[in-house]
Write an enzyme that holds these catalytic residues in place. Structure first.
Site, PDB file in Angstrom:
ATOM      1  N   GLU A 142       0.810  -1.224   0.000  1.00 30.16           N
ATOM      2  CA  GLU A 142       0.000   0.000   0.000  1.00 30.16           C
ATOM      3  C   GLU A 142       0.841   1.272   0.000  1.00 30.16           C
ATOM      4  O   GLU A 142       0.895   2.000   0.998  1.00 30.16           O
ATOM      5  CB  GLU A 142      -0.974  -0.003   1.190  1.00 30.16           C
ATOM      6  CG  GLU A 142      -2.113  -0.970   1.014  1.00 30.16           C
ATOM      7  CD  GLU A 142      -3.240  -0.762   2.047  1.00 30.16           C
ATOM      8  OE1 GLU A 142      -3.033  -0.077   3.058  1.00 30.16           O
ATOM      9  OE2 GLU A 142      -4.339  -1.285   1.811  1.00 30.16           O
ATOM     10  N   GLU A 314      -6.716  -7.672  -0.550  1.00 26.01           N
ATOM     11  CA  GLU A 314      -7.196  -7.761   0.830  1.00 26.01           C
ATOM     12  C   GLU A 314      -8.703  -7.528   0.823  1.00 26.01           C
ATOM     13  O   GLU A 314      -9.168  -6.522   0.297  1.00 26.01           O
ATOM     14  CB  GLU A 314      -6.532  -6.697   1.717  1.00 26.01           C
ATOM     15  CG  GLU A 314      -5.026  -6.852   1.820  1.00 26.01           C
ATOM     16  CD  GLU A 314      -4.373  -5.804   2.733  1.00 26.01           C
ATOM     17  OE1 GLU A 314      -5.104  -5.096   3.450  1.00 26.01           O
ATOM     18  OE2 GLU A 314      -3.143  -5.698   2.704  1.00 26.01           O
TER      19      GLU A 314
HETATM   20  C1  GAL Z   1      -4.391  -2.479   4.931  1.00 30.67           C
HETATM   21  C2  GAL Z   1      -2.969  -2.997   5.018  1.00 30.67           C
HETATM   22  C3  GAL Z   1      -2.889  -4.251   5.845  1.00 30.67           C
HETATM   23  C4  GAL Z   1      -3.689  -4.113   7.096  1.00 30.67           C
HETATM   24  C5  GAL Z   1      -5.115  -3.814   6.737  1.00 30.67           C
HETATM   25  C6  GAL Z   1      -6.044  -3.726   7.925  1.00 30.67           C
HETATM   26  O1  GAL Z   1      -4.393  -1.099   4.734  1.00 30.67           O
HETATM   27  O2  GAL Z   1      -2.449  -3.245   3.744  1.00 30.67           O
HETATM   28  O3  GAL Z   1      -1.532  -4.518   6.145  1.00 30.67           O
HETATM   29  O4  GAL Z   1      -3.141  -3.103   7.882  1.00 30.67           O
HETATM   30  O5  GAL Z   1      -5.152  -2.583   6.063  1.00 30.67           O
HETATM   31  O6  GAL Z   1      -7.350  -3.465   7.510  1.00 30.67           O
END
Ligand code: GAL
Length: 632
Positions: A142, A314
């Site tokens: 990110e 994610e």
């Molecule tokens: C994203 C990040 C992850 C984790 C996640 C939590 O922004 O890439 O590592 O922190 O959020 O929701």
């Protein structure tokens, strides 16, 4: 679409790994994304690598039949590295160092850190680049998370000066392009130029725009260095990166061009709570997410991706830890979000994270497993998604219907010079997107340089600098066109064009904007069932006044195929104008019931019900949090 999970073997005892790997397969997962924060375990001390644990973790996962996406750990440089190179940390806008103790503390412009990032990337790729179970790579994590693209460090200042010298060649060219005669801001050499922070009042907007472009280019250079190493040492593997929601700190079209697959991280409930949705929407959709949040990004990043290859790296599986309030999704929503990603054409979706960690910053963030390793509700929804995807078979790709033209430059310009509270090109795009999606239409996002063939309708929500390419593409297309306010109102250097707005779009639009004003909340001009809000362009020209407010104010001008909005593209005005334009384009797309969304593919239609009411699709009931696919 393949399913996977984000897994951190370094967080769990080694005896547990085989059970986790087996359970992942039971949940229907085939991909596992690992390693992106593991630098302190891979290289515990300068130059001393500890590969053994990662060798074994990769073997355990591979033996279970899982395909691995390995992250380069450069988002989390370890303490020893920061201590060895203290000036590698970024400085915030107030000149304060962004200290060690979380993540993303590095400055993209620090050449020493760039070398370190290359060194660790090379080490990891050297070790695992040819491993048969490693099917892909994720660079860093990110870019820009926690507001980290811009750094106001001496390293950034020096690199910025060089970037300016390369771009403008002569200092007088820069002085003239930016209008530095104003307030005696002229420079005698590039070495006199500082970063645009810490000025008494706002710095020259052209200075800021150059800095935004520079900062984006620094991310691209950082990423390109890793991509080059990964291509050399791990040929044939897809390289990806995870973009964020409603984030515009760098040019995602440029990032997409460097990668094989553009990924993004989908947190529909967190984004609803954090961003500028109305209080009413925040309550109505608290447990589903707003019906356009995930889809907007699926379509935006598909547009930014080379060859349209994209994935969800994610996926929110339950309550997160980082929003103002963190509710749980309704039963069925994790499954619905998964199927919606498939409908929009994702190649893969990984749930973040496999198991909730009982320690550190994200201990309140759900996973597919609870902290005690028992399945959390999303575990069964992942399995259900796996089965549904298998049963669905080939559902085809989304068909081409409407294009929205978007550029990151546009958003930077509106952020630098909003002229009215919260006026932003990104949110103008979201409003237009929502208005189209409420009619069940598919939307593609295209860069201003992209061809527009095959679209019956093209919407340009807000494009302050309209490059020649978009003007040519609009002129040669046969589409009905809607352009929003501020389009064509600036040059590439963020100055007012000769001949005024909409600049190069004047011929098509048949109008010249003689005066612009922004309207505070509550200052509205009412029309018949719609209203003009937030912005008002007064125009001269030959276009027809198509929508006129009760007080005589014109809200929309029409000139042949082109409609020009005088008010901000939001709420009832954009919905009214979309309705008129669809009729002219010969597209029959009545408004859908509240919260219902459709994706039309070559093989049929997906329906997703985010709304509070049960609706009927082809004679069958579709309740809230349910989806269906109707084959042609
Ligand atoms: C994203 C990040 C992850 C984790 C996640 C939590 O922004 O890439 O590592 O922190 O959020 O929701």
């Amino acid at each position: 679409m393949k399913l996977g999970a984000c897994y951190y073997p370094e967080h769990w005892p080694e005896e547990r790994w085989p059970t986790d790997a087996r359970m992942m397969r039971e949940a229907g997962l085939i991909r596992v994304r690992i390693g992106e924060f593991a630098w302190s375990r891979i290289e515990p001390e300068p130059g001393r690598f500890d590969w053994d644990w990662l060798d074994r973790a990769i073997d355990v996962l591979a033996n279970a039949g899982l395909e691995i996406i390995l992250g380069t750990p450069t988002a989390t440089p370890p303490k020893w590295l920061v201590d060895l190179t203290p000036d590698m940390v970024a400085l915030d806008r107030n000149g304060r160092p962004r200290g060690f103790g979380s993540r993303r503390h590095y400055c993209f412009s620090h050449t020493g850190y760039r070398e370190e990032a290359k060194r660790i990337t090379r080490a990891v790729a050297d070790r695992y680049g040819q491993h048969p179970a490693v099917v892909g790579w994720q660079t860093d994590n990110e870019y820009g998370c926690h507001d980290t693209v811009q750094s106001f460090s001496p390293a950034a200042r020096d690199a910025f000066r060089q970037w300016l010298a390369d771009r403008y060649d002569a200092i007088d060219t820069l002085n003239c392009a930016w209008g530095n005669v104003f307030w005696s801001m002229e420079y005698r050499s590039f070495d006199e130029i500082e970063l645009p922070n810490l000025t008494v009042t706002e710095a020259n907007p052209s200075h800021w725009l150059a800095f935004r472009r520079f900062s984006s280019d620094q991310v691209m250079a950082f990423n390109a260095a890793q991509v080059e190493i990964l291509r050399e040492l791990s040929p044939g593997r897809d390289i990806t990166h995870n973009a964020m929601g409603f984030y515009t700190g760098y040019d995602h079209f440029a990032l997409g061009a460097q990668l094989d697959v553009l990924g993004w991280d989908s947190y529909p409930l967190g984004f609803l709570e954090q961003f500028r949705f109305s209080e009413e929407d925040k309550v109505t959709y608290a447990r589903t997410g707003h019906p356009d949040i995930a889809a907007f990004h699926h379509d935006l990043y598909r547009g930014c991706a080379k060859g349209g290859r994209w994935s969800v790296l994610e996926q929110q599986p339950g309550p997160v830890n980082w929003a103002r309030n963190n509710p749980a999704p309704l039963p069925g929503m994790v499954h619905l979000w998964t199927m919606e990603a498939a409908a929009h054409g994702a190649e893969m979706l990984c749930y973040f994270r496999w198991r909730q960690a009982p320690f550190a910053q994200e201990q309140m963030h759900a996973g597919l497993l609870r902290p005690d390793a028992e399945p959390a509700p999303a575990f069964a929804e992942a399995r259900r998604s796996f089965e549904a995807l298998a049963a669905l078979g080939n559902h085809g790709k989304p068909v081409k219907q409407v294009a929205i033209v978007f550029s990151y430059d546009a958003e930077w310009i509106t952020q630098i010079q909003p002229q009215g509270q919260d006026l932003s090109a990104l949110w103008a795009a979201f409003e237009c997107y929502s208005a189209l999606r409420e009619r069940g239409l598919n939307v593609d996002f295209v860069a201003p340089a992209a061809p527009l063939d095959g679209y019956k309708l093209v919407v340009v929500p807000c494009l302050p600098h309209a490059p020649d390419a978009i003007v040519a593409a609009l002129e040669t297309s046969n589409a009905q066109i809607v352009i929003g306010p501020r389009s064509g109102s600036k040059t590439a250097e963020l100055t007012i064009p000769e001949g005024l707005a909409p600049g190069p779009l004047r011929k098509l639009a048949g109008v010249t904007v003689s005066r612009s004003e922004s309207l505070r909340p509550g200052l509205v001009h009412r029309g018949d069932g719609w209203q003009l809000t937030r912005w008002l362009d007064h125009v001269e020209g030959s276009a027809e006044a198509e929508l006129v407010c009760e007080d005589g104010t014109v809200a929309c001008w029409k000139n042949g195929r082109m409609r020009t909005l005088a008010g901000w593209p939001e709420d009832s005005l954009i919905r009214k104008v979309i309705g008129l334009t669809l009729a002219d384009a010969g597209i029959d797309a009545p408004a859908l019931p509240m919260g219902l969304r459709r994706v039309t593919t070559q093989a049929g239609s997906f329906w997703f019900n985010y709304g509070p009411l049960t609706v009927e699709i082809e004679g069958a009931a579709l309740a809230r949090a349910e989806w269906c696919f109707v084959r042609n």
